[in-house]
Design an enzyme around this catalytic site. Structure first.
Site, PDB file in Angstrom:
ATOM      1  N   LYS A   1      -2.095  46.952 -73.306  1.00  0.00           N
ATOM      2  CA  LYS A   1      -1.698  47.734 -74.473  1.00  0.00           C
ATOM      3  C   LYS A   1      -2.809  47.725 -75.504  1.00  0.00           C
ATOM      4  O   LYS A   1      -3.649  46.831 -75.526  1.00  0.00           O
ATOM      5  CB  LYS A   1      -0.403  47.188 -75.084  1.00  0.00           C
ATOM      6  CG  LYS A   1      -0.535  45.811 -75.699  1.00  0.00           C
ATOM      7  CD  LYS A   1       0.730  45.376 -76.394  1.00  0.00           C
ATOM      8  CE  LYS A   1       0.558  44.041 -77.110  1.00  0.00           C
ATOM      9  NZ  LYS A   1      -0.405  44.075 -78.217  1.00  0.00           N
TER      10      LYS A   1
ATOM     11  N   LYS B   1       1.304  39.331 -78.771  1.00  0.00           N
ATOM     12  CA  LYS B   1      -0.116  39.651 -78.874  1.00  0.00           C
ATOM     13  C   LYS B   1      -0.351  40.625 -80.019  1.00  0.00           C
ATOM     14  O   LYS B   1       0.484  41.480 -80.319  1.00  0.00           O
ATOM     15  CB  LYS B   1      -0.629  40.256 -77.562  1.00  0.00           C
ATOM     16  CG  LYS B   1      -0.443  39.347 -76.352  1.00  0.00           C
ATOM     17  CD  LYS B   1      -1.294  38.088 -76.461  1.00  0.00           C
ATOM     18  CE  LYS B   1      -1.165  37.206 -75.230  1.00  0.00           C
ATOM     19  NZ  LYS B   1       0.084  36.420 -75.204  1.00  0.00           N
ATOM     20  N   ASP B   2      -1.521  40.508 -80.619  1.00  0.00           N
ATOM     21  CA  ASP B   2      -1.882  41.296 -81.790  1.00  0.00           C
ATOM     22  C   ASP B   2      -1.890  42.785 -81.478  1.00  0.00           C
ATOM     23  O   ASP B   2      -2.258  43.208 -80.379  1.00  0.00           O
ATOM     24  CB  ASP B   2      -3.267  40.864 -82.277  1.00  0.00           C
ATOM     25  CG  ASP B   2      -3.484  41.181 -83.743  1.00  0.00           C
ATOM     26  OD1 ASP B   2      -3.363  42.359 -84.111  1.00  0.00           O
ATOM     27  OD2 ASP B   2      -3.772  40.253 -84.516  1.00  0.00           O
ATOM     28  N   ALA B   3      -1.510  43.587 -82.468  1.00  0.00           N
ATOM     29  CA  ALA B   3      -1.550  45.040 -82.293  1.00  0.00           C
ATOM     30  C   ALA B   3      -2.974  45.576 -82.380  1.00  0.00           C
ATOM     31  O   ALA B   3      -3.325  46.526 -81.660  1.00  0.00           O
ATOM     32  CB  ALA B   3      -0.671  45.721 -83.344  1.00  0.00           C
ATOM     33  N   ARG B   4      -3.809  44.983 -83.225  1.00  0.00           N
ATOM     34  CA  ARG B   4      -5.163  45.516 -83.439  1.00  0.00           C
ATOM     35  C   ARG B   4      -6.128  44.949 -82.403  1.00  0.00           C
ATOM     36  O   ARG B   4      -7.107  44.291 -82.724  1.00  0.00           O
ATOM     37  CB  ARG B   4      -5.632  45.193 -84.856  1.00  0.00           C
ATOM     38  CG  ARG B   4      -4.811  45.888 -85.935  1.00  0.00           C
ATOM     39  CD  ARG B   4      -5.374  45.631 -87.310  1.00  0.00           C
ATOM     40  NE  ARG B   4      -5.387  44.214 -87.628  1.00  0.00           N
ATOM     41  CZ  ARG B   4      -6.404  43.587 -88.202  1.00  0.00           C
ATOM     42  NH1 ARG B   4      -7.510  44.235 -88.489  1.00  0.00           N
ATOM     43  NH2 ARG B   4      -6.322  42.299 -88.479  1.00  0.00           N
TER      44      ARG B   4
END
Length: 421
Positions: free
Chosen positions: A56, A85-88
Site C-alpha cells: 500500500k 503501518k504509516d500512511a506516508r
C-alpha cells in the site's frame, strides 16, 4: 519525514551519539520510505483465515483493511493485522480475512493505493504483535555529502543499540495525545474535553494557528466555545470521531463524565498509552547514559522473548548486557508493572519521574472512566540490525531492521539531530 516546528518541550529527546546532525530530508515522496513487515510465522496453507500480502501507499493500514474487507465480503471484525503501518510510505504487510470470497484474479482487489501480491490460508487470525519487526529502506534527500558522518552514527548504533524512544507519531498530529491521557488518568473530565474539543492551544485561551481560521475544524471549535455543541458536532470532520462522539453527548445534555465515556474505549486507551509513552521517554532521557549496562536492583529486559526480571548479580548480568542478550528497561506504568527494587537508582528515578510528570498519581496511573492500563517493561535500547548505507548522487540510501514496536525515527533523529515524524 520533515523537520518539525512547535514540538512541545516535554516531547524533546536526548541522543546517544555526539556527531553533528546531517543535512537533508526524508519522505518527500512515499517511495522515499519503504517498510517491509517481517512476519513472526508463515501461513500454513490450511485454514479459514486468508492471509493477503498487501503493498500500500498513501493510506493507513486501517483504510487498506477496510477497502479489502468490502471487496472480499468480510466483516471488519473478522480482519486482522500484526501492526499498523504509516500512511506516508510504501509498506508491505500481511492482512488476514476470515472466510473471504477470493476472486480468481488478485488484480481485481487492487486500486491506485494498494495491490495484493499473494494469498495463502492459515488457521488463525493475525493479531497485533504477530511480527518479528520491520525492515526499512529510506532515501535521505540532500544528505549525500555527509556519508562519512552518517556511517559513523550508524556504526555506533549497530554496536551499542539505539535509544528506544517512542516516536512523535505516538502523540498524534496535534502532539497532545499524552495530555489527553494524563487528563484521563487524573479523572479530570473537564480538562479532557477542553483538550479534545479545543486543542492544546485553544484550551489555554491562545488563538488558533493562522492557517486554520476558515477551516471546518476552526468553525467547530468556535461553536464549542459558544456552547453550541450540536452545531459543533456537525462541523467536526467525519475523521474526528472522538470529537464528534463527545460533542454529540454534550448536545444531548449529558454530563462531562458521560461525554468522556462516549469516546470509544479503544481511543481512550490510545490516549492513555500516549501518556505512558511520555513517561517512558522521560525516564529514558534520565538514564540514556546507562542504557547499555544493567545495575543491581533494576528490571532487565530479555530480548529473546520479552521477559523481565530483577537483576540480582550485576557482574554476571553485565556480560549478558554486553552481548545484547539483555538491556535495562523502563516503565510503561500500570497496575501490574514489575518495579525495580526499593532503594535502587532505577526505583528512585521512577519515583522522581512520577512526581515531576504525574503528580498525585501512583505507578498504576488510576482507573478513571473504565480504562486501567496493565503496565509492562520496555527496553531502553534496541538492536539495529542489517545496517546498509550507500550514496546515490546528492542522496543517501539507508537500510536497517528494527524489532516490533520500535520506531525508525529513533535512528533518523540520531542522524539529523532534530525531531522528525
Amino acid at each position: 519525514m520533515s523537520t518539525l516546528a512547535g514540538v512541545p518541550p516535554e516531547l524533546a529527546r536526548a541522543y546517544a551519539t555526539s556527531a553533528a546532525g546531517i543535512p537533508g530530508e526524508a519522505r518527500r515522496e512515499p517511495e522515499d520510505f519503504v517498510v517491509e513487515e517481517v512476519p513472526l510465522y508463515e501461513p500454513s496453507g490450511e485454514g479459514e483465515h486468508l492471509y493477503l500480502l498487501v503493498e500500500k501507499r498513501g493510506i493507513t493500514t486501517e483504510e487498506a483493511a477496510r477497502r479489502l474487507a468490502r471487496r472480499l465480503g468480510v466483516r471488519r471484525r473478522d480482519v486482522g493485522y500484526a501492526g499498523r503501518k504509516d500512511a506516508r510510505a510504501v509498506t508491505w504487510q500481511r492482512i488476514s480475512f476470515f472466510r473471504a470470497r477470493l476472486p480468481a484474479d488478485l488484480e481485481a482487489l487492487a486500486d491506485e493505493r494498494l495491490r495484493v501480491h499473494e494469498a495463502r490460508p492459515h488457521r488463525n487470525k493475525l493479531k497485533l504483535g504477530h511480527l518479528r519487526g520491520n525492515r526499512f529502506r529510506i532515501r535521505l534527500r540532500g544528505s549525500g555529502s555527509s556519508e562519512d558522518v552518517a556511517r559513523e552514527v550508524l556504526d555506533a548504533l549497530a554496536a551499542r543499540g539505539a535509544l528506544n524512544y517512542f516516536g512523535l507519531q505516538r502523540f498524534g498530529h496535534l502532539r497532545n495525545n499524552h495530555r489527553l491521557g494524563a487528563a484521563l488518568a487524573r479523572g479530570d473530565a473537564d480538562a479532557f474535553l477542553e483538550l479534545l474539543l479545543l486543542g492544546s492551544r485553544a484550551s489555554r485561551g491562545e488563538p488558533l494557528p493562522a492557517a486554520e481560521p476558515d477551516s471546518p475544524l476552526a468553525a467547530a471549535r468556535e461553536l464549542v466555545l459558544s456552547g453550541r455543541h450540536r452545531e459543533a458536532w456537525e462541523h467536526f470532520p467525519q475523521s474526528m470521531r472522538p470529537e464528534r462522539a463527545a460533542c454529540r453527548a454534550l448536545a444531548e445534555g449529558r454530563s462531562a463524565e458521560a461525554a468522556v465515556r462516549a469516546v470509544p474505549v479503544r481511543q481512550r486507551e490510545f490516549y492513555l498509552a500516549a501518556f505512558q509513552s511520555l513517561l517512558f521517554n522521560a525516564y529514558l532521557s534520565r538514564r540514556k547514559n546507562l542504557a547499555d549496562r544493567v545495575e543491581e536492583g533494576e528490571v532487565a529486559f530479555l530480548h529473546r522473548n520479552g521477559a523481565a526480571f530483577l537483576v540480582e548479580d550485576e557482574a554476571r548480568e553485565q556480560a549478558r548486557g554486553a552481548a545484547f542478550e539483555i538491556s535495562p528497561s523502563g516503565p510503561l506504568f500500570g497496575r501490574r508493572l514489575l518495579r525495580p527494587r526499593k532503594g535502587s537508582g532505577p526505583r528512585a528515578d521512577e519515583e522522581a519521574l512520577l512526581a515531576e510528570h504525574a503528580p498525585g498519581l501512583g505507578p498504576e496511573l488510576g482507573a478513571a472512566f473504565g480504562t486501567r492500563p496493565l503496565g509492562q517493561r520496555r527496553p531502553l535500547r534496541i538492536p539495529v540490525r542489517d545496517v546498509e548505507l550507500r550514496r546515490e548522487g546528492e542522496d543517501l540510501r539507508v537500510g536497517f531492521f528494527l524489532p516490533r514496536g520500535c520506531y525508525a525515527t529513533t535512528v533518523l533523529e540520531e542522524l539529523f539531530k532534530r525531531p522528525v515524524a
